[in-house]
Scaffold this motif. Structure first.
Motif, mmCIF file in Angstrom:
data_model
loop_
_atom_site.group_PDB
_atom_site.id
_atom_site.type_symbol
_atom_site.label_atom_id
_atom_site.label_comp_id
_atom_site.label_asym_id
_atom_site.label_seq_id
_atom_site.Cartn_x
_atom_site.Cartn_y
_atom_site.Cartn_z
ATOM 1 N N LYS A 114 -8.671 -9.555 -4.636
ATOM 2 C CA LYS A 114 -7.246 -9.936 -5.040
ATOM 3 C C LYS A 114 -6.199 -9.805 -4.072
ATOM 4 O O LYS A 114 -6.383 -9.009 -3.280
ATOM 5 C CB LYS A 114 -6.992 -8.965 -6.365
ATOM 6 C CG LYS A 114 -7.725 -9.135 -7.425
ATOM 7 C CD LYS A 114 -7.007 -8.310 -8.809
ATOM 8 C CE LYS A 114 -7.703 -8.652 -9.966
ATOM 9 N NZ LYS A 114 -9.059 -8.899 -10.111
ATOM 10 N N ILE A 115 -5.136 -10.566 -4.106
ATOM 11 C CA ILE A 115 -4.446 -10.529 -3.127
ATOM 12 C C ILE A 115 -3.086 -10.405 -3.552
ATOM 13 O O ILE A 115 -2.600 -10.788 -4.748
ATOM 14 C CB ILE A 115 -4.198 -12.183 -2.681
ATOM 15 C CG1 ILE A 115 -5.376 -13.041 -1.873
ATOM 16 C CG2 ILE A 115 -2.794 -12.311 -1.597
ATOM 17 C CD1 ILE A 115 -6.049 -12.404 -0.512
ATOM 18 N N ARG A 116 -2.533 -9.207 -2.959
ATOM 19 C CA ARG A 116 -0.947 -9.011 -3.547
ATOM 20 C C ARG A 116 0.033 -8.751 -2.336
ATOM 21 O O ARG A 116 -0.643 -8.942 -1.259
ATOM 22 C CB ARG A 116 -1.291 -7.607 -4.243
ATOM 23 C CG ARG A 116 -1.322 -6.465 -3.291
ATOM 24 C CD ARG A 116 -1.595 -5.467 -4.442
ATOM 25 N NE ARG A 116 -1.793 -4.153 -3.455
ATOM 26 C CZ ARG A 116 -1.091 -3.168 -3.304
ATOM 27 N NH1 ARG A 116 0.264 -3.577 -3.435
ATOM 28 N NH2 ARG A 116 -1.350 -1.954 -2.399
ATOM 29 N N PRO A 150 0.522 -11.120 2.743
ATOM 30 C CA PRO A 150 -0.847 -11.212 1.683
ATOM 31 C C PRO A 150 -1.590 -10.084 2.186
ATOM 32 O O PRO A 150 -2.106 -10.025 3.224
ATOM 33 C CB PRO A 150 -1.250 -12.609 2.045
ATOM 34 C CG PRO A 150 -0.932 -13.117 3.299
ATOM 35 C CD PRO A 150 0.580 -12.255 3.726
ATOM 36 N N MET A 151 -1.975 -9.172 1.093
ATOM 37 C CA MET A 151 -3.030 -7.927 1.340
ATOM 38 C C MET A 151 -4.146 -8.262 0.471
ATOM 39 O O MET A 151 -3.743 -8.419 -0.674
ATOM 40 C CB MET A 151 -2.287 -6.586 1.203
ATOM 41 C CG MET A 151 -3.104 -5.589 1.525
ATOM 42 S SD MET A 151 -2.318 -4.111 1.913
ATOM 43 C CE MET A 151 -2.242 -3.441 0.067
ATOM 44 N N VAL A 152 -5.294 -8.246 1.042
ATOM 45 C CA VAL A 152 -6.463 -8.208 0.157
ATOM 46 C C VAL A 152 -6.747 -7.075 -0.398
ATOM 47 O O VAL A 152 -6.834 -6.004 0.443
ATOM 48 C CB VAL A 152 -7.627 -8.766 1.192
ATOM 49 C CG1 VAL A 152 -8.692 -9.017 0.525
ATOM 50 C CG2 VAL A 152 -7.063 -10.232 1.894
ATOM 51 N N SER A 153 -7.132 -6.865 -1.609
ATOM 52 C CA SER A 153 -7.416 -5.705 -1.956
ATOM 53 C C SER A 153 -8.790 -6.224 -3.109
ATOM 54 O O SER A 153 -8.743 -7.017 -3.697
ATOM 55 C CB SER A 153 -6.460 -5.027 -2.811
ATOM 56 O OG SER A 153 -5.998 -4.704 -4.053
ATOM 57 N N GLY A 174 -12.827 -1.017 -3.162
ATOM 58 C CA GLY A 174 -11.653 -0.215 -2.901
ATOM 59 C C GLY A 174 -10.879 -0.294 -1.856
ATOM 60 O O GLY A 174 -9.703 0.248 -1.699
ATOM 61 N N GLU A 175 -11.327 -1.120 -0.876
ATOM 62 C CA GLU A 175 -10.468 -1.415 0.587
ATOM 63 C C GLU A 175 -9.397 -2.263 0.268
ATOM 64 O O GLU A 175 -9.316 -3.159 -0.632
ATOM 65 C CB GLU A 175 -11.496 -2.032 1.399
ATOM 66 C CG GLU A 175 -12.426 -1.177 1.803
ATOM 67 C CD GLU A 175 -11.576 -0.055 2.807
ATOM 68 O OE1 GLU A 175 -10.628 0.151 3.321
ATOM 69 O OE2 GLU A 175 -12.470 0.967 2.993
ATOM 70 N N SER A 176 -8.095 -2.060 0.857
ATOM 71 C CA SER A 176 -7.136 -2.948 0.908
ATOM 72 C C SER A 176 -7.061 -3.103 2.366
ATOM 73 O O SER A 176 -6.870 -2.138 3.160
ATOM 74 C CB SER A 176 -5.717 -2.261 0.421
ATOM 75 O OG SER A 176 -5.981 -2.070 -1.014
ATOM 76 N N TYR A 177 -6.843 -4.462 2.892
ATOM 77 C CA TYR A 177 -6.713 -4.564 4.131
ATOM 78 C C TYR A 177 -6.016 -5.987 4.530
ATOM 79 O O TYR A 177 -5.742 -6.855 3.422
ATOM 80 C CB TYR A 177 -7.876 -4.620 5.041
ATOM 81 C CG TYR A 177 -8.840 -5.761 4.364
ATOM 82 C CD1 TYR A 177 -9.529 -5.439 3.048
ATOM 83 C CD2 TYR A 177 -9.042 -6.783 4.693
ATOM 84 C CE1 TYR A 177 -10.649 -6.119 2.627
ATOM 85 C CE2 TYR A 177 -9.831 -7.872 4.305
ATOM 86 C CZ TYR A 177 -10.755 -7.537 3.285
ATOM 87 O OH TYR A 177 -11.500 -8.438 2.569
#
Ligand SMILES: [Zn+2]
Length: 75
Positions: free
Chosen positions: A12-14, A33-36, A41-44
């Motif tokens: 998901k992108i937030r 845009p942060m990929v989660s 469970g990584e956000s990057y």
């Protein structure tokens, strides 16, 4: 989209805002845009996004929008 970390589909992108620098050099970059990934469970931030941020920081004067600041006169 596929997760760069675990290779599973369904990231998901937030969008986030980040502040760089301090004081008068402070630059706030919005809508990054942060990929989660719900699987690992990584956000990057993707390499492409980081590259773009570097570019924005280098050319901050052409990217930045000056926002009006409210000034109140006390007297
Ligand atoms: Zn993942």
């Amino acid at each position: 989209m596929i997760c760069d970390i675990c290779g599973t589909e369904g990231v998901k992108i937030r969008t986030i805002s980040r502040a760089y620098g301090q004081g008068k050099d402070l630059l706030i970059v919005e809508n990054i845009p942060m990929v989660s990934c719900p699987h690992c469970g990584e956000s990057y931030l993707s390499a492409q996004t980081l590259h773009k941020i570097e570019e924005i920081k280098r050319n901050r004067h052409s990217w930045a929008i000056e926002r009006p600041v409210e000034v109140a006169s006390f007297a």
